[in-house]
Structures are given as C-alpha cells and as structure tokens.
Design a protein around this motif. Structure first.
Motif, PDB file in Angstrom:
ATOM      1  N   SER A  53       1.897   4.567  -9.785  1.00 48.36           N
ATOM      2  CA  SER A  53       0.770   4.706 -10.706  1.00 48.36           C
ATOM      3  C   SER A  53      -0.405   3.837 -10.264  1.00 48.36           C
ATOM      4  O   SER A  53      -1.569   4.290 -10.239  1.00 48.36           O
ATOM      5  CB  SER A  53       1.237   4.310 -12.102  1.00 48.36           C
ATOM      6  OG  SER A  53       0.149   4.334 -13.004  1.00 48.36           O
ATOM      7  N   ILE A  54      -0.100   2.557  -9.900  1.00 46.82           N
ATOM      8  CA  ILE A  54      -1.175   1.649  -9.492  1.00 46.82           C
ATOM      9  C   ILE A  54      -1.827   2.151  -8.219  1.00 46.82           C
ATOM     10  O   ILE A  54      -3.083   2.115  -8.049  1.00 46.82           O
ATOM     11  CB  ILE A  54      -0.618   0.239  -9.306  1.00 46.82           C
ATOM     12  CG1 ILE A  54      -0.136  -0.332 -10.647  1.00 46.82           C
ATOM     13  CG2 ILE A  54      -1.670  -0.685  -8.702  1.00 46.82           C
ATOM     14  CD1 ILE A  54       0.584  -1.644 -10.527  1.00 46.82           C
ATOM     15  N   SER A  55      -1.003   2.653  -7.299  1.00 45.04           N
ATOM     16  CA  SER A  55      -1.546   3.120  -6.011  1.00 45.04           C
ATOM     17  C   SER A  55      -2.467   4.296  -6.221  1.00 45.04           C
ATOM     18  O   SER A  55      -3.577   4.342  -5.647  1.00 45.04           O
ATOM     19  CB  SER A  55      -0.392   3.495  -5.068  1.00 45.04           C
ATOM     20  OG  SER A  55       0.382   2.360  -4.773  1.00 45.04           O
ATOM     21  N   TYR A  56      -2.096   5.255  -7.043  1.00 40.91           N
ATOM     22  CA  TYR A  56      -2.936   6.425  -7.275  1.00 40.91           C
ATOM     23  C   TYR A  56      -4.212   6.031  -7.970  1.00 40.91           C
ATOM     24  O   TYR A  56      -5.305   6.557  -7.668  1.00 40.91           O
ATOM     25  CB  TYR A  56      -2.186   7.479  -8.092  1.00 40.91           C
ATOM     26  CG  TYR A  56      -1.350   8.399  -7.225  1.00 40.91           C
ATOM     27  CD1 TYR A  56      -1.973   9.334  -6.389  1.00 40.91           C
ATOM     28  CD2 TYR A  56       0.023   8.343  -7.257  1.00 40.91           C
ATOM     29  CE1 TYR A  56      -1.195  10.158  -5.595  1.00 40.91           C
ATOM     30  CE2 TYR A  56       0.799   9.161  -6.478  1.00 40.91           C
ATOM     31  CZ  TYR A  56       0.185  10.093  -5.629  1.00 40.91           C
ATOM     32  OH  TYR A  56       0.933  10.908  -4.842  1.00 40.91           O
ATOM     33  N   ARG A  57      -4.129   5.072  -8.927  1.00 45.11           N
ATOM     34  CA  ARG A  57      -5.377   4.650  -9.586  1.00 45.11           C
ATOM     35  C   ARG A  57      -6.303   3.925  -8.600  1.00 45.11           C
ATOM     36  O   ARG A  57      -7.532   4.073  -8.638  1.00 45.11           O
ATOM     37  CB  ARG A  57      -5.043   3.744 -10.774  1.00 45.11           C
ATOM     38  CG  ARG A  57      -4.469   4.515 -11.970  1.00 45.11           C
ATOM     39  CD  ARG A  57      -4.584   3.693 -13.240  1.00 45.11           C
ATOM     40  NE  ARG A  57      -3.831   2.447 -13.162  1.00 45.11           N
ATOM     41  CZ  ARG A  57      -2.572   2.332 -13.511  1.00 45.11           C
ATOM     42  NH1 ARG A  57      -1.918   3.377 -13.986  1.00 45.11           N
ATOM     43  NH2 ARG A  57      -1.969   1.174 -13.393  1.00 45.11           N
ATOM     44  N   MET A  58      -5.609   3.130  -7.741  1.00 39.93           N
ATOM     45  CA  MET A  58      -6.443   2.433  -6.749  1.00 39.93           C
ATOM     46  C   MET A  58      -7.068   3.433  -5.776  1.00 39.93           C
ATOM     47  O   MET A  58      -8.263   3.305  -5.392  1.00 39.93           O
ATOM     48  CB  MET A  58      -5.587   1.420  -5.967  1.00 39.93           C
ATOM     49  CG  MET A  58      -6.447   0.535  -5.032  1.00 39.93           C
ATOM     50  SD  MET A  58      -5.421  -0.532  -4.003  1.00 39.93           S
ATOM     51  CE  MET A  58      -4.692   0.712  -2.935  1.00 39.93           C
ATOM     52  N   PHE A  59      -6.289   4.460  -5.371  1.00 40.40           N
ATOM     53  CA  PHE A  59      -6.865   5.479  -4.485  1.00 40.40           C
ATOM     54  C   PHE A  59      -8.028   6.187  -5.155  1.00 40.40           C
ATOM     55  O   PHE A  59      -9.041   6.535  -4.518  1.00 40.40           O
ATOM     56  CB  PHE A  59      -5.804   6.490  -4.075  1.00 40.40           C
ATOM     57  CG  PHE A  59      -4.716   5.889  -3.208  1.00 40.40           C
ATOM     58  CD1 PHE A  59      -4.966   4.745  -2.454  1.00 40.40           C
ATOM     59  CD2 PHE A  59      -3.447   6.453  -3.159  1.00 40.40           C
ATOM     60  CE1 PHE A  59      -3.968   4.219  -1.669  1.00 40.40           C
ATOM     61  CE2 PHE A  59      -2.455   5.925  -2.391  1.00 40.40           C
ATOM     62  CZ  PHE A  59      -2.703   4.791  -1.629  1.00 40.40           C
ATOM     63  N   LYS A  60      -7.931   6.376  -6.474  1.00 38.73           N
ATOM     64  CA  LYS A  60      -9.013   7.015  -7.221  1.00 38.73           C
ATOM     65  C   LYS A  60     -10.242   6.104  -7.219  1.00 38.73           C
ATOM     66  O   LYS A  60     -11.381   6.554  -7.065  1.00 38.73           O
ATOM     67  CB  LYS A  60      -8.565   7.319  -8.650  1.00 38.73           C
ATOM     68  CG  LYS A  60      -9.634   8.007  -9.484  1.00 38.73           C
ATOM     69  CD  LYS A  60      -9.107   8.324 -10.861  1.00 38.73           C
ATOM     70  CE  LYS A  60     -10.171   8.988 -11.714  1.00 38.73           C
ATOM     71  NZ  LYS A  60     -11.383   8.196 -11.867  1.00 38.73           N
ATOM     72  N   GLN A  61      -9.980   4.797  -7.407  1.00 38.13           N
ATOM     73  CA  GLN A  61     -11.094   3.845  -7.398  1.00 38.13           C
ATOM     74  C   GLN A  61     -11.758   3.812  -6.018  1.00 38.13           C
ATOM     75  O   GLN A  61     -12.996   3.722  -5.913  1.00 38.13           O
ATOM     76  CB  GLN A  61     -10.559   2.453  -7.775  1.00 38.13           C
ATOM     77  CG  GLN A  61     -10.037   2.366  -9.192  1.00 38.13           C
ATOM     78  CD  GLN A  61     -11.098   2.603 -10.249  1.00 38.13           C
ATOM     79  OE1 GLN A  61     -12.328   2.313 -10.023  1.00 38.13           O
ATOM     80  NE2 GLN A  61     -10.737   3.175 -11.361  1.00 38.13           N
ATOM     81  N   LEU A  62     -10.952   3.862  -4.982  1.00 36.63           N
ATOM     82  CA  LEU A  62     -11.523   3.883  -3.634  1.00 36.63           C
ATOM     83  C   LEU A  62     -12.338   5.164  -3.401  1.00 36.63           C
ATOM     84  O   LEU A  62     -13.390   5.126  -2.735  1.00 36.63           O
ATOM     85  CB  LEU A  62     -10.413   3.772  -2.590  1.00 36.63           C
ATOM     86  CG  LEU A  62      -9.727   2.395  -2.511  1.00 36.63           C
ATOM     87  CD1 LEU A  62      -8.536   2.461  -1.558  1.00 36.63           C
ATOM     88  CD2 LEU A  62     -10.730   1.317  -2.055  1.00 36.63           C
ATOM     89  N   THR A  63     -11.843   6.255  -3.923  1.00 37.09           N
ATOM     90  CA  THR A  63     -12.591   7.523  -3.801  1.00 37.09           C
ATOM     91  C   THR A  63     -13.896   7.417  -4.558  1.00 37.09           C
ATOM     92  O   THR A  63     -14.958   7.866  -4.091  1.00 37.09           O
ATOM     93  CB  THR A  63     -11.737   8.686  -4.326  1.00 37.09           C
ATOM     94  OG1 THR A  63     -10.494   8.721  -3.615  1.00 37.09           O
ATOM     95  CG2 THR A  63     -12.473  10.013  -4.129  1.00 37.09           C
ATOM     96  N   ASP A  64     -13.856   6.813  -5.755  1.00 37.26           N
ATOM     97  CA  ASP A  64     -15.082   6.629  -6.536  1.00 37.26           C
ATOM     98  C   ASP A  64     -16.070   5.728  -5.797  1.00 37.26           C
ATOM     99  O   ASP A  64     -17.308   5.902  -5.895  1.00 37.26           O
ATOM    100  CB  ASP A  64     -14.770   6.017  -7.889  1.00 37.26           C
ATOM    101  CG  ASP A  64     -13.996   6.985  -8.789  1.00 37.26           C
ATOM    102  OD1 ASP A  64     -14.040   8.207  -8.538  1.00 37.26           O
ATOM    103  OD2 ASP A  64     -13.313   6.500  -9.755  1.00 37.26           O
ATOM    104  N   GLU A  65     -15.520   4.751  -5.073  1.00 35.25           N
ATOM    105  CA  GLU A  65     -16.397   3.853  -4.318  1.00 35.25           C
ATOM    106  C   GLU A  65     -17.182   4.639  -3.250  1.00 35.25           C
ATOM    107  O   GLU A  65     -18.348   4.368  -3.011  1.00 35.25           O
ATOM    108  CB  GLU A  65     -15.559   2.756  -3.654  1.00 35.25           C
ATOM    109  CG  GLU A  65     -16.422   1.733  -2.921  1.00 35.25           C
ATOM    110  CD  GLU A  65     -15.562   0.646  -2.297  1.00 35.25           C
ATOM    111  OE1 GLU A  65     -16.103  -0.202  -1.570  1.00 35.25           O
ATOM    112  OE2 GLU A  65     -14.299   0.645  -2.531  1.00 35.25           O
TER     113      GLU A  65
END
Length: 519
Positions: A53-65
């Motif tokens: 879950s944390i990894s996918y949210r972080m990947f989403k945050q990186l995509t948003d970046e």
C-alpha cells in the motif's frame, strides 16, 4: 505392606498425573510456539500488504511529482520512503525469526525475495528521480521511458513481486494454521486417549486399592463373627499384611484358647454327666439295696419275733401248766425246769448270735487273737467232728510245710466258723457221703476248703446264702444265722469266705485268712 499398597497407589496416581501434566505442558508449549509463529506470519503478511500500500501511494506521489513539478509532495515522498524502509527492516527481521522457527524449506525465498523487492523499489524510485531530472517538454504518454517504468516496472515486476511475497506469506500462514489445527486435533485426541487410558487405570487402581484395603477388614470381620458365633476352629490367615499380623495372631490364639476351654468344658460336662449317671446308678443301687435291707429288716424282725416267741411260749406254757397243779411231784418240777432251761439256753444262743452280728456290723466284734499252729487247729476240729459223726468219713488234706505254720487268729471264733460249715456239710448231704477238708496256701493267703457231696445250692439261692435267716425250703432246721455269723467272723479277721456249688454234685466253701502275721 498395608502402607506400601497405599504408597504404591499414590505413586501410580502421581505418575499418571505427572504424565498428564507433562503432556499438558508440552501441548501448551507447542501451542504457544505455534501461536507465536502464527502471529509472526500474520504480522509478515500484514507488513507485506502495508508495504504494497505504501509503495503504491509513493509511486502515485512520484507520478504526481512528474505532473505537478519537482517540488510537489517531497515531504510526503520522503515520509513514504522512511515508512517503506521501516517496513522492509521489520519484514527482514520477522522473516529471519520465521526462518529460524520454521526452517529454510518452509520459508524458502522469503529473505531473498525481500532483498529483491527492496532493490526493485529502490530501482523504481531511482528511475522516477532520473526521469524527473531529465524532464522535457515531450508529452508524458509519448515518453517511452516513463511508460516502461509504469507498465513494466510497477505494473508487472513490482506487482508480481509484492503479490508473490503476499501469496508466499499467505501460504506460510495457511501452513502454520494447518499445523496449529493438526496440533490441536492431536492434542484433543491425545487428551481423549489419555482419558481413555487413565480412567480405566484409575478405576482399576481404585478397585484394587479398595480390595486390598477392604479385604483384610472383611476377613477379620468374618473371622471374628465366626469366633463370636462359637466356631472356635476358625483360624484367620496369617498371610495378611504385616500391620494385621499381631492382631491375626492374637485372634487365632484367642480362638485356640477358647477351643481348648470349650473342649475342656465339653469333657467336664461329659465327665459330670458320667459321674451324675454313675452316682445316680449308685444311688439307685443303694436305694435298691436299702429297700432290700429294709425288706430283710422287716423279715428279720418277723423272724426274730417268731424265733423268740417259740421258746417263750414253751417257757410260759410249762410254767402255767406246772403252776395250775395244786401239788406236783419233784419230778414234774424238775422236768419243767429242764424244759425251761433248754429254751432259755436257746434264747441265750439266739441273743448271742444276734449280738455278734450286730457288733460285726458296727466293727465292734472283739477277737481274742493269738498265734497258733493253724494245721494242728484244723486237724483237731476234724477229729472232733469225726468222733461225733462216726458214720461219716471226714478227711483232711494239708501240705506238709503248712502243718506247723502259725497264724494270728481267734481260735474260738474260727472254731465256730469251721463248726458252722461242717455242720451244714453234714446237714445238707447224705449221711454216708464224705466231707473233705483241704488246707493250702493260695495267693499269700491261707485257705481252708470244706467240700460236701450233697444236692448243691441253686444259683438263685447262692446269691443270698450269707444273708440272715436264709434257710432252704426243704430244710427247716436252724435259724438261718450260721453262714451270716461265719462271714462276719472271717471278715473280722480281714479274711474272705466264698462258696461254689453245683446242683447234684455238692457245695464247697473256702475260708481265706491273711498270712501277713505269720510267725
């Protein structure tokens, strides 16, 4: 032995309890261990899910970046990276614990896959940073590198890796749960088996202990009841426990003594019955004898009265006849006096005989004892009777060594006895038949035997021959006191007189005198 059985039962029960407690402790330990392993596996599974879950949210945050700029969500991304690092560290720690507990076979690939997963996450983060650093105005959907990152790295590799980790850990959780279930089933069946084994053992042990404890009491109870009921032959077994040995020994000794007393009491009772019967018989005999004596006494008084009446009647008659005569010659008076004198002499003899018998019965018969040759004495008596009865032959047979032997006796009384027997021999035998006299020693006694060859005495009369006033029916001479007097005189000399007779052959009298006083 009694305590030993209790100790044995206690030790057996304690052993069974120890086995049950040990089995319970082992079961509790295994259960606790499995629960700890299950908690570890569940925690690992949750951490993998959390990491995903944390990894996918972080990947989403990186995509948003990439979309919104380099400065967007940097704090959140760093926070997510720290959480991912913490989760990976925790996963590694738990996997190491799990491998140590479950072994490398059951946890194959767990530690290695985690390292690969961490490397993949770092690679994805690095790729995001590289793409962000090389950002151009080219549309994102046209950027092949970003597309590869999102589709290949994240959607394929990361998803497959995280799913593989979750599936693998889920299998571990399932295996542990199956192991726990198997252990629980084994514990249940073990408990059932222990119960099925222990309950019969406990029941049998209780039954055995009850019998071992109750059996001696039952034996003692039955034995004491039998002894109390009078069965003194009852003996308690001395093979009981040592605690009862002294009691059993005392009870058996008591039974033996009671049996002995019972036997003695039975013997005493039988002896008493025998003595009572004997005394009763003796009393009956004495009573019968007293009855006979009383009958003889009555007869004796009647006979004495009769014997006294005859001479008294003659005396009175002679006196009355003489006194009625107005005058009588001297010759008449003399005849009367002579008749009275004869009757008075008869009366005197009768009184003397009765007095002799009375004194003999009272053991007051006085004897004038002297030491004289018994052979010469008998020879003199036979000679005198031969002169009186010259028509009859009197013979004397005496051993030579007894002719001069001396005895202590009363010559007048023994002469009276011999005279009575010789007179009876002459009276109750034919006039021409001989009379034989024998003198001999027999069993340390001097025997004088007088034998006639007359009609003899019947068995019914011979038993009463020495009684007073006994006379044979076919003879009326005499008063019937002669043989009674002879018996009294002989017994006064501590001797004995006996008679043997056979009808038609004659009668024999034996006089036995003691020879202890021979000089």
């Amino acid at each position: 032995m009694y305590k030993r059985k209790i100790y044995l039962f206690g030790i057996s029960s304690g052993l069974i309890m120890m086995i049950a407690l040990c089995a319970t402790a082992v079961s509790a330990y295994l259960t606790q261990n499995n629960l700890e392993q299950s908690n570890t596996a569940q925690t690992l599974l949750a951490e993998h899910q959390k990491l995903s879950s944390i990894s996918y949210r972080m990947f989403k945050q990186l995509t948003d970046e990439l979309i919104f700029g380099e400065s967007a969500n940097q704090a959140i991304i760093r926070n997510k990276q720290a959480l991912i690092a913490q989760s990976l560290d925790k996963i590694r720690t738990l996997e190491q614990q799990q491998r140590q507990a479950l072994g490398s076979q059951m946890t194959a690939g767990s530690v290695e896959d985690t390292d690969e997963l961490a490397a993949l996450i770092n690679a994805i983060i690095s790729e995001f940073k590289a793409i962000t650093a090389a950002y151009t105005n080219t549309p994102l959907d046209q950027q092949y590198r970003l597309q590869t990152l999102l589709e290949v790295k994240i959607d394929n590799e990361f998803r497959e890796a995280i799913n593989a980790a979750v599936v693998r850990q889920g299998n571990v959780v399932s295996a542990i749960n199956a192991k726990i279930e198997t252990l629980n089933t084994a514990i249940i069946w073990f408990a059932v088996g222990v119960a099925l084994f222990a309950m019969p053992c406990i029941i049998l042990a209780c039954y055995w202990l009850f019998n071992q404890l109750y059996q001696p009491l039952t034996i003692l109870n039955n034995g004491t009841k039998a002894i109390a009921a009078g069965d003194y032959q009852q003996r308690l077994p001395e093979t009981l426990d040592s605690e009862f040995y002294q009691l059993v020994k005392s009870l058996n000794l008591l039974a033996s003594k009671l049996a002995e007393h019972e036997s003695k009491a039975e013997q005493s009772r039988k002896q008493l019955e025998f003595e009572v019967e004997q005394r009763t018989r003796e009393i009956s005999q004495v009573n019968e004898q007293l009855t006979k004596i009383d009958s003889r006494r009555r007869q004796f008084l009647a006979d004495v009265s009769h014997e006294l009446r005859t001479p008294l009647t003659i005396i009175r008659g002679e006196a009355q006849v003489t006194l009625r005569q107005p005058s009588a010659a001297e010759t008449v008076y003399r005849e009367t006096l002579n008749s009275i004198l004869v009757q008075a002499v008869n009366l005197s003899d009768l009184v003397d005989d009765l007095l002799l018998l009375a004194r003999a019965e009272l053991s007051r018969l006085q004897l004038d004892m002297s030491c004289q040759p018994i052979g010469e004495f008998i020879q003199l008596q036979v000679s005198q009777w031969q002169r009186v009865h010259d028509e009859r032959q009197f013979t004397l047979e005496i051993e030579d060594d007894l002719k001069m032997i001396k005895l202590y006796f009363d010559p007048q009384r023994i002469k009276q006895v011999v005279a009575i027997l010789l007179d009876n021999a002459c009276k109750y035998s034919p006039p021409q038949s001989p009379v034989k006299v024998f003198a001999r020693e027999e069993k340390s006694r001097f025997c004088i035997e007088i034998k006639d060859f007359g009609e003899g005495i019947s068995p019914s009369d011979i038993n009463h021959i020495f009684e007073r006033f006994v006379r044979f029916k076919h003879k009326s001479e005499g008063l019937g006191l002669g043989l009674a007097i002879a018996k009294a005189i002989v017994e006064a000399h501590d001797g004995d007189i006996q008679v043997n007779s056979t009808l038609g052959e004659g009668t024999t009298f034996q006089i036995y005198l003691p020879m202890e006083a021979v000089s």
